[in-house]
Design an enzyme around this catalytic site. Structure first.
Site, mmCIF file in Angstrom:
data_model
loop_
_atom_site.group_PDB
_atom_site.id
_atom_site.type_symbol
_atom_site.label_atom_id
_atom_site.label_comp_id
_atom_site.label_asym_id
_atom_site.label_seq_id
_atom_site.Cartn_x
_atom_site.Cartn_y
_atom_site.Cartn_z
ATOM 1 N N ARG A 229 0.833 -1.223 0.000
ATOM 2 C CA ARG A 229 0.000 0.000 0.000
ATOM 3 C C ARG A 229 0.860 1.263 0.000
ATOM 4 O O ARG A 229 0.533 2.251 0.651
ATOM 5 C CB ARG A 229 -0.949 0.020 1.206
ATOM 6 C CG ARG A 229 -1.929 -1.098 1.243
ATOM 7 C CD ARG A 229 -2.933 -1.101 0.100
ATOM 8 N NE ARG A 229 -3.710 -2.321 0.133
ATOM 9 C CZ ARG A 229 -3.342 -3.426 -0.527
ATOM 10 N NH1 ARG A 229 -2.263 -3.459 -1.292
ATOM 11 N NH2 ARG A 229 -4.074 -4.513 -0.462
ATOM 12 N N SER A 278 -9.908 1.339 4.273
ATOM 13 C CA SER A 278 -9.094 0.959 5.434
ATOM 14 C C SER A 278 -8.316 2.166 5.943
ATOM 15 O O SER A 278 -7.608 2.816 5.176
ATOM 16 C CB SER A 278 -8.096 -0.131 5.036
ATOM 17 O OG SER A 278 -8.794 -1.293 4.674
ATOM 18 N N GLU A 348 -2.952 4.250 6.681
ATOM 19 C CA GLU A 348 -2.926 4.077 5.221
ATOM 20 C C GLU A 348 -3.544 5.322 4.565
ATOM 21 O O GLU A 348 -3.097 5.780 3.529
ATOM 22 C CB GLU A 348 -3.711 2.825 4.856
ATOM 23 C CG GLU A 348 -3.698 2.513 3.366
ATOM 24 C CD GLU A 348 -4.409 1.191 3.061
ATOM 25 O OE1 GLU A 348 -4.211 0.200 3.803
ATOM 26 O OE2 GLU A 348 -5.176 1.155 2.075
HETATM 27 C C1 LIG Z 1 -15.032 2.129 0.428
HETATM 28 C C2 LIG Z 1 -13.531 2.073 0.134
HETATM 29 C C3 LIG Z 1 -12.906 0.859 -0.071
HETATM 30 C C4 LIG Z 1 -11.530 0.808 -0.348
HETATM 31 N N1 LIG Z 1 -10.942 -0.406 -0.565
HETATM 32 C C5 LIG Z 1 -9.631 -0.455 -0.867
HETATM 33 C C6 LIG Z 1 -8.993 -1.718 -1.134
HETATM 34 O O1 LIG Z 1 -9.614 -2.791 -1.132
HETATM 35 N N2 LIG Z 1 -7.671 -1.714 -1.412
HETATM 36 C C7 LIG Z 1 -6.938 -0.561 -1.458
HETATM 37 O O2 LIG Z 1 -5.742 -0.629 -1.745
HETATM 38 N N3 LIG Z 1 -7.507 0.626 -1.194
HETATM 39 C C8 LIG Z 1 -8.831 0.712 -0.909
HETATM 40 N N4 LIG Z 1 -9.410 1.932 -0.649
HETATM 41 C C9 LIG Z 1 -8.572 3.142 -0.622
HETATM 42 C C10 LIG Z 1 -8.453 3.872 -1.958
HETATM 43 O O3 LIG Z 1 -9.535 3.590 -2.818
HETATM 44 C C11 LIG Z 1 -7.138 3.557 -2.657
HETATM 45 O O4 LIG Z 1 -6.018 3.923 -1.872
HETATM 46 C C12 LIG Z 1 -7.014 4.265 -4.012
HETATM 47 O O5 LIG Z 1 -5.880 3.793 -4.668
HETATM 48 C C13 LIG Z 1 -6.908 5.777 -3.890
HETATM 49 O O6 LIG Z 1 -7.059 6.325 -5.194
HETATM 50 P P1 LIG Z 1 -7.632 7.810 -5.375
HETATM 51 O O7 LIG Z 1 -7.645 8.114 -6.812
HETATM 52 O O8 LIG Z 1 -8.911 7.941 -4.668
HETATM 53 O O9 LIG Z 1 -6.494 8.635 -4.668
HETATM 54 P P2 LIG Z 1 -6.654 9.840 -3.633
HETATM 55 O O10 LIG Z 1 -7.366 9.356 -2.434
HETATM 56 O O11 LIG Z 1 -7.207 11.019 -4.324
HETATM 57 O O12 LIG Z 1 -5.132 10.090 -3.274
HETATM 58 C C14 LIG Z 1 -4.385 9.099 -2.597
HETATM 59 C C15 LIG Z 1 -2.888 9.428 -2.773
HETATM 60 O O13 LIG Z 1 -2.568 9.289 -4.151
HETATM 61 C C16 LIG Z 1 -2.077 10.524 -4.673
HETATM 62 N N5 LIG Z 1 -2.570 10.621 -6.049
HETATM 63 C C17 LIG Z 1 -3.849 10.616 -6.495
HETATM 64 N N6 LIG Z 1 -3.877 10.665 -7.843
HETATM 65 C C18 LIG Z 1 -2.583 10.703 -8.247
HETATM 66 C C19 LIG Z 1 -1.951 10.765 -9.531
HETATM 67 N N7 LIG Z 1 -2.645 10.805 -10.673
HETATM 68 N N8 LIG Z 1 -0.609 10.813 -9.563
HETATM 69 C C20 LIG Z 1 0.128 10.791 -8.424
HETATM 70 N N9 LIG Z 1 -0.396 10.737 -7.192
HETATM 71 C C21 LIG Z 1 -1.746 10.686 -7.114
HETATM 72 C C22 LIG Z 1 -2.613 11.599 -3.744
HETATM 73 O O14 LIG Z 1 -1.811 12.759 -3.768
HETATM 74 C C23 LIG Z 1 -2.550 10.879 -2.414
HETATM 75 O O15 LIG Z 1 -1.223 10.882 -1.922
HETATM 76 C C24 LIG Z 1 -10.779 2.008 -0.398
HETATM 77 C C25 LIG Z 1 -11.412 3.233 -0.181
HETATM 78 C C26 LIG Z 1 -12.784 3.283 0.071
HETATM 79 C C27 LIG Z 1 -13.459 4.610 0.285
#
Ligand SMILES: Cc1cc2nc3c(=O)[nH]c(=O)nc-3n(C[C@H](O)[C@H](O)[C@H](O)COP(=O)(O)OP(=O)(O)OC[C@H]3O[C@@H](n4cnc5c(N)ncnc54)[C@H](O)[C@@H]3O)c2cc1C
Length: 395
Positions: A229, A278, A348
């Protein structure tokens, strides 16, 4: 594996041809020299308003209509919490990213990249610098043989569904992760024993600071420092596209895997209340949810935030919640896990902004930014469907 030659098919998902006509050579992220004045995450400095004015002038001249001031970030997150970004850019092309890199070179500011906001806890004070969000032009999927290429703003569930339609297995696990491809790569998102790093061929990355700022580069997984992660992608870099290597599989089989992953989520997670997935990465000793449960913290409240009764590793935001309430629960669980069980819980969820600063003034209107309003069902995070015209976080 080296990236296959580009086909002359549909437009590239990154808005411009990712990597330009010739793909640049991958190189290790830590050798790229992207550290510098541009920061992301952590505890940012206070920013002089004159610098914001200057950056606003430079950026809005080159990206007209796509730059905002005091832009509410809460609606861009699944928690629906936190204050505004002082400056906000919705980028629609590589030229917008180059404009941002040039602006940051002239006026250094803290940088935050916001994907689908599904792993962000934004401070009630908001973000003191510039927040970058990739717009519609960075969204799209195309298949070439057994490989799938996606723009960084593409929702991960859409990637999973499209892989099924193409009869390709290996990424169905992404269906229940409500993030974007870019956020998923930064976080090395994963589920059910698989993670994106396992499938990645290359990520196209644009540095927004340093000597190669503004230039897209394709970086292979071994240059991205993936761990559980996490990645070592520098804070001043944005992922704009990615390619994944999959394998042929009957569509019905992939769809069954997708259905099962969705069903498991519905049965085991608080899907109807704003949350960030998480809160803690699983420590080696025990699943984080079990740690929280053993501490008797399920149902524990601080203000409007509550540890979910459904899953101990989820915190949900109810009416009136603030980011400070969520952080108080995070710190409580970390302290008690350390003192009572000798276990270190690493957050996380990405904490962004200054949690010691006073909350930003609330925006006028029926639903103040940064505070959860009475939760209509539609406010809860949902898994986007491939048919979505636009992701719910985009404007
Ligand atoms: C209901 C729910 C269930 C989830 N289940 C899981 C799961 O099973 N497994 C899991 O791993 N995660 C899970 N997550 C967490 C989340 O979805 C992941 O971490 C996901 O990868 C975050 O992506 P995001 O686009 O929403 O990033 P954001 O939340 O917008 O950002 C997260 C990080 O990534 C960076 N970021 C975003 N976009 C970019 C980009 N284009 N380039 C560089 N950096 C960037 C941001 O600056 C920040 O540091 C869950 C979340 C929710 C709400």
């Amino acid at each position: 594996m080296s990236p296959p030659a580009r086909s002359s098919g549909p437009p590239a998902p990154g808005g411009q041809a990712p990597g330009g006509p010739a793909a640049p050579r991958p190189r290790p992220a830590d050798a790229a020299g992207w550290s510098g004045p541009v920061a992301g995450g952590g505890r940012p400095e206070t920013v002089d308003p004159a610098r914001l004015d200057q950056a606003w002038g430079l950026l809005s001249a080159r990206c007209p209509g796509r730059v905002s001031r005091d832009f509410a970030l809460a609606p861009l997150t699944t928690f629906r919490l936190g204050g505004p970004a002082r400056l906000f850019l919705r980028a629609e092309s590589g030229a917008d990213l180059a404009a941002l890199a040039a602006t940051l070179a002239a006026v250094p500011l803290p940088l935050l990249v916001v994907g689908r906001g599904s792993n962000l806890l934004v401070a009630d004070a908001g973000w003191p610098g510039v927040a970058l969000h990739l717009g519609q032009r960075f969204r799209g999927i195309r298949i070439e043989g057994e490989e799938l290429e996606a723009g960084a703003a593409t929702p991960l569930p859409s990637v999973a569904s499209r892989s099924a339609a193409a009869g390709l297995g290996g990424i169905a696990f992404a269906v229940a992760i409500p993030g974007s491809v870019g956020g998923g790569i930064r976080m090395n998102a994963g589920a059910h024993g698989s993670e994106l790093a396992d499938r990645l061929v290359w990520a196209e990355v644009v540095a927004l600071a340093g000597p190669s700022a503004g230039e897209p580069e394709r970086i292979k997984p071994d240059g991205l420092g993936f761990g559980y992660r996490r990645s070592a992608l520098p804070a001043g870099a944005v992922v704009t596209a990615a390619r994944f290597a999959l394998h042929p599989a009957p569509e019905a089989e992939v769809r069954a895997e997708i259905d099962e992953a969705r069903r498991w989520r519905r049965d085991n997670q608080p899907v109807n209340q704003p949350n960030c997935g998480s809160v803690f990465a699983n420590p080696p000793e025990l699943a984080a949810g079990r740690v929280v449960e053993q501490l008797g913290l399920k149902g524990e409240r601080r203000g409007g935030a509550r540890v979910s009764e459904v899953h101990g590793n989820f915190i949900v935001a109810t009416e009136g919640a603030t980011s400070a309430d969520v952080l108080a629960l995070i710190r409580l669980a970390q302290r008690r896990a350390r003192d009572e069980l000798g276990i270190t819980l690493r957050a996380e969820v990405q904490l962004v902004g200054d949690f010691n600063a006073p909350p930003a003034p609330q925006a006028p209107g029926p639903r103040p930014a940064g505070r959860v309003a009475a939760p209509p069902a539609s406010a809860a995070p949902r898994t986007p469907e491939p048919g979505d015209a636009r992701p719910e976080v985009e404007r």
